[in-house]
Design a protein around this motif. Structure first.
Motif, short mmCIF file in Angstrom:
data_model
loop_
_atom_site.label_atom_id
_atom_site.label_comp_id
_atom_site.label_asym_id
_atom_site.label_seq_id
_atom_site.Cartn_x
_atom_site.Cartn_y
_atom_site.Cartn_z
N THR A 102 0.92 -1.14 -0.16
CA THR A 102 0.13 -0.07 -0.03
C THR A 102 0.93 1.48 0.06
O THR A 102 0.24 2.24 -0.28
N ALA A 103 2.20 1.00 0.11
CA ALA A 103 3.01 2.32 0.14
C ALA A 103 3.32 3.07 -1.06
O ALA A 103 3.18 2.20 -2.35
N GLU A 104 3.72 4.30 -1.20
CA GLU A 104 3.83 5.03 -2.26
C GLU A 104 5.21 4.87 -2.81
O GLU A 104 5.49 4.81 -3.88
N GLU A 105 6.02 4.87 -1.54
CA GLU A 105 7.44 4.73 -1.97
C GLU A 105 8.18 3.86 -1.39
O GLU A 105 9.40 3.14 -2.05
N GLU A 106 7.89 3.44 -0.21
CA GLU A 106 8.70 2.49 0.40
C GLU A 106 7.73 1.88 1.76
O GLU A 106 7.18 2.53 2.30
N ALA A 107 7.80 0.48 1.76
CA ALA A 107 7.23 -0.08 2.92
C ALA A 107 8.24 -0.81 3.89
O ALA A 107 9.57 -0.94 3.38
N LEU A 108 8.03 -1.29 5.05
CA LEU A 108 9.02 -1.83 5.85
C LEU A 108 8.36 -2.90 6.67
O LEU A 108 7.32 -2.93 6.84
N LEU A 109 9.45 -3.84 6.87
CA LEU A 109 9.22 -4.81 8.12
C LEU A 109 9.89 -4.34 9.37
O LEU A 109 11.25 -4.44 9.16
N VAL A 110 9.41 -3.99 10.21
CA VAL A 110 10.08 -3.06 11.36
C VAL A 110 10.31 -4.15 12.50
O VAL A 110 9.36 -4.94 12.97
N ARG A 111 11.59 -4.09 13.15
CA ARG A 111 11.84 -4.92 14.38
C ARG A 111 11.82 -4.16 15.54
O ARG A 111 12.58 -2.97 15.67
N THR A 112 11.09 -4.68 16.65
CA THR A 112 11.20 -3.92 17.95
C THR A 112 12.07 -4.46 18.86
O THR A 112 11.85 -5.99 19.25
#
Length: 268
Positions: free
Chosen positions: A79-89
């Motif tokens: 759904t991102a326009e420029e960049e999507a992420l898989l984020v780790r906490t």
């Protein structure tokens, strides 16, 4: 000693995608002891399967916790326009990018409808769990655990002697895998294991050869083969012993398994 969290063997992994593209992602925690807390950013996802077993209905993917050995299958829309992420906490609250998904063009003008469930695997029926035979599994040991001693190779040893043997943990008062199983089950018998974690650490309990369902107040959870049991927790899992053989049941933090947390179940 510092450690790095990689994806497919790469640090700062990058996977180009297209807007409105649909991805199928299989996340597998192959770390030795690290627990991953992950979330999608500018990606809309659904959990389709856990530990290789399809869910009855897809669930919207929120925060994903993966203990060593656990797997999750996702259907994900970009759904991102420029960049999507898989984020780790991390446990200290810091956020890090596990995988970056830069958007390169557009796959379709419109998005697809939400996914339907994957077809079930064979032998997912678990009838008879309400009458499952109970088995106890007490976890002890480790730093700050207060374990005074345990049996190792047939001898009663104090904690100092156990440490000298490289044994730091115990199941039901015994360190290391023994000639006798945790339990013997007849083929087709339902078994319920009550896991009591009396240590100061989390443990990822993994069953070979079969899958189980967690016993919840509202019924039974989805099928899995690895369960993360946090410090001080008591959790119950139930399964139908439908696969004959001698099956390991151990902590998937492999250092824990090698130093005491390993048992087995005899089916057939």
């Amino acid at each position: 000693m510092a450690t790095s969290a990689t994806c497919n063997g790469q640090y700062d992994a990058v996977m180009p995608v297209k807007r409105n593209e649909r991805l199928r992602l299989r996340l597998m925690n192959v770390a030795n002891a690290r627990i991953f807390t992950l979330a999608l950013q500018d990606l809309e996802g659904w959990v389709m399967a856990l530990d290789g077993m399809p869910l009855a209905q897809p669930e919207v993917a929120g925060t994903l916790t993966l203990a060593p050995g656990q797997r999750v299958d996702l259907i994900v829309d970009v759904t991102a326009e420029e960049e999507a992420l898989l984020v780790r906490t991390e446990p200290n609250g810091e956020g890090w990018v596990q995988v970056a998904f830069p958007v390169r063009g557009q796959a379709t003008a419109t998005r697809r409808p939400a996914p339907i469930a994957l077809p079930p695997n064979p032998n997912m029926a678990t009838s008879g769990l309400n009458d499952a035979r109970p088995v106890e599994l007490l976890m002890e040991g480790g730093a700050m655990g207060g374990m005074a001693g345990a049996t190792y190779q047939g001898q009663a040893l104090g904690m100092r002697e156990l440490v000298q043997q490289g044994q730091f943990w115990a199941f039901n008062g015994t360190s290391g895998r023994t000639d006798s199983p945790l339990t013997r089950a007849s083929l087709g018998e339902a078994v319920k294991v009550r896991i009591n974690n009396q240590t100061a650490f989390a443990h990822a309990m993994h069953l070979h050869g079969m899958h189980f369902r967690e016993v919840l107040a509202t019924g039974y959870g989805p099928m899995r083969d690895t369960l993360l049991v946090e410090r001080g927790e008591i959790r119950e899992v139930a399964f139908v012993a439908d696969n004959p053989g001698k099956w390991l049941f151990h902590c998937h933090m492999l250092g824990h398994a090698a130093s005491g947390m390993s048992s087995w179940i005899d089916v057939g």
